[in-house]
Scaffold this motif. Structure first.
Motif, PDB file in Angstrom:
ATOM      1  N   LYS A  40      -0.807  -1.278  -5.491  1.00 26.59           N
ATOM      2  CA  LYS A  40       0.144  -0.509  -6.301  1.00 26.59           C
ATOM      3  C   LYS A  40      -0.657   0.387  -7.224  1.00 26.59           C
ATOM      4  O   LYS A  40      -1.559  -0.075  -7.927  1.00 26.59           O
ATOM      5  N   VAL A  41      -0.320   1.675  -7.178  1.00 23.33           N
ATOM      6  CA  VAL A  41      -0.981   2.662  -8.020  1.00 23.33           C
ATOM      7  C   VAL A  41       0.077   3.434  -8.792  1.00 23.33           C
ATOM      8  O   VAL A  41       1.265   3.385  -8.467  1.00 23.33           O
ATOM      9  N   LYS A  42      -0.380   4.141  -9.810  1.00 23.96           N
ATOM     10  CA  LYS A  42       0.517   5.002 -10.570  1.00 23.96           C
ATOM     11  C   LYS A  42      -0.100   6.390 -10.624  1.00 23.96           C
ATOM     12  O   LYS A  42      -1.199   6.569 -11.151  1.00 23.96           O
ATOM     13  N   ILE A  72      -6.212  -3.447   3.759  1.00 20.36           N
ATOM     14  CA  ILE A  72      -5.071  -2.955   2.984  1.00 20.36           C
ATOM     15  C   ILE A  72      -4.051  -2.374   3.960  1.00 20.36           C
ATOM     16  O   ILE A  72      -4.376  -1.554   4.808  1.00 20.36           O
ATOM     17  N   GLU A  73      -2.803  -2.813   3.828  1.00 19.23           N
ATOM     18  CA  GLU A  73      -1.741  -2.377   4.736  1.00 19.23           C
ATOM     19  C   GLU A  73      -0.882  -1.267   4.151  1.00 19.23           C
ATOM     20  O   GLU A  73      -0.325  -0.458   4.882  1.00 19.23           O
ATOM     21  N   GLU A  74      -0.743  -1.248   2.817  1.00 18.17           N
ATOM     22  CA  GLU A  74       0.100  -0.215   2.221  1.00 18.17           C
ATOM     23  C   GLU A  74      -0.357   0.113   0.812  1.00 18.17           C
ATOM     24  O   GLU A  74      -0.959  -0.711   0.123  1.00 18.17           O
ATOM     25  N   VAL A  75      -0.073   1.349   0.415  1.00 21.13           N
ATOM     26  CA  VAL A  75      -0.321   1.800  -0.937  1.00 21.13           C
ATOM     27  C   VAL A  75       1.014   2.311  -1.472  1.00 21.13           C
ATOM     28  O   VAL A  75       1.659   3.151  -0.842  1.00 21.13           O
ATOM     29  N   ILE A  76       1.430   1.777  -2.615  1.00 20.81           N
ATOM     30  CA  ILE A  76       2.731   2.101  -3.194  1.00 20.81           C
ATOM     31  C   ILE A  76       2.533   2.752  -4.550  1.00 20.81           C
ATOM     32  O   ILE A  76       1.793   2.238  -5.394  1.00 20.81           O
ATOM     33  N   ASN A  77       3.197   3.873  -4.741  1.00 20.35           N
ATOM     34  CA  ASN A  77       3.194   4.535  -6.057  1.00 20.35           C
ATOM     35  C   ASN A  77       4.362   3.983  -6.854  1.00 20.35           C
ATOM     36  O   ASN A  77       5.513   4.149  -6.467  1.00 20.35           O
ATOM     37  N   ILE A  78       4.073   3.343  -7.976  1.00 23.99           N
ATOM     38  CA  ILE A  78       5.149   2.785  -8.796  1.00 23.99           C
ATOM     39  C   ILE A  78       5.590   3.747  -9.889  1.00 23.99           C
ATOM     40  O   ILE A  78       6.456   3.439 -10.677  1.00 23.99           O
ATOM     41  N   GLY A  79       4.914   4.929  -9.941  1.00 23.33           N
ATOM     42  CA  GLY A  79       5.135   5.898 -10.991  1.00 23.33           C
ATOM     43  C   GLY A  79       6.517   6.409 -11.078  1.00 23.33           C
ATOM     44  O   GLY A  79       6.980   6.998 -11.987  1.00 23.33           O
TER      45      GLY A  79
END
Length: 79
Positions: A40-42, A72-79
């Protein structure tokens, strides 16, 4: 790879990406790594309202993180 090694490698990937985002007035922060497979990134600054941020996230950020941490299977933007 230990969870600490995963975190260090994700941080290395973000350091590689950061100059490109900053050149457009944006940035990125690591929020969390869940189960060693989901990051999880912002996105910050100019990246927040940018119409291409999903493309940037998938093609740039996710690809670079997977280069450093293949599980790593996914990168999600929580922004």
């Amino acid at each position: 790879m230990t969870s600490e090694e995963v975190k260090l490698n994700v941080e290395k990937a973000l350091e590689e990406i950061r100059p490109f985002l900053q050149s457009d007035g944006g940035d990125i922060s690591l929020i969390s790594i869940d189960n060693g497979t989901s990051v999880k990134v912002k996105l910050e600054g100019a990246c927040v309202g940018c119409s291409v941020n999903q493309m940037t996230l998938k093609s740039g950020v996710e690809m670079t993180i997977k280069k450093y941490v293949p599980q790593i299977e996914e990168v999600i933007n929580i922004g």
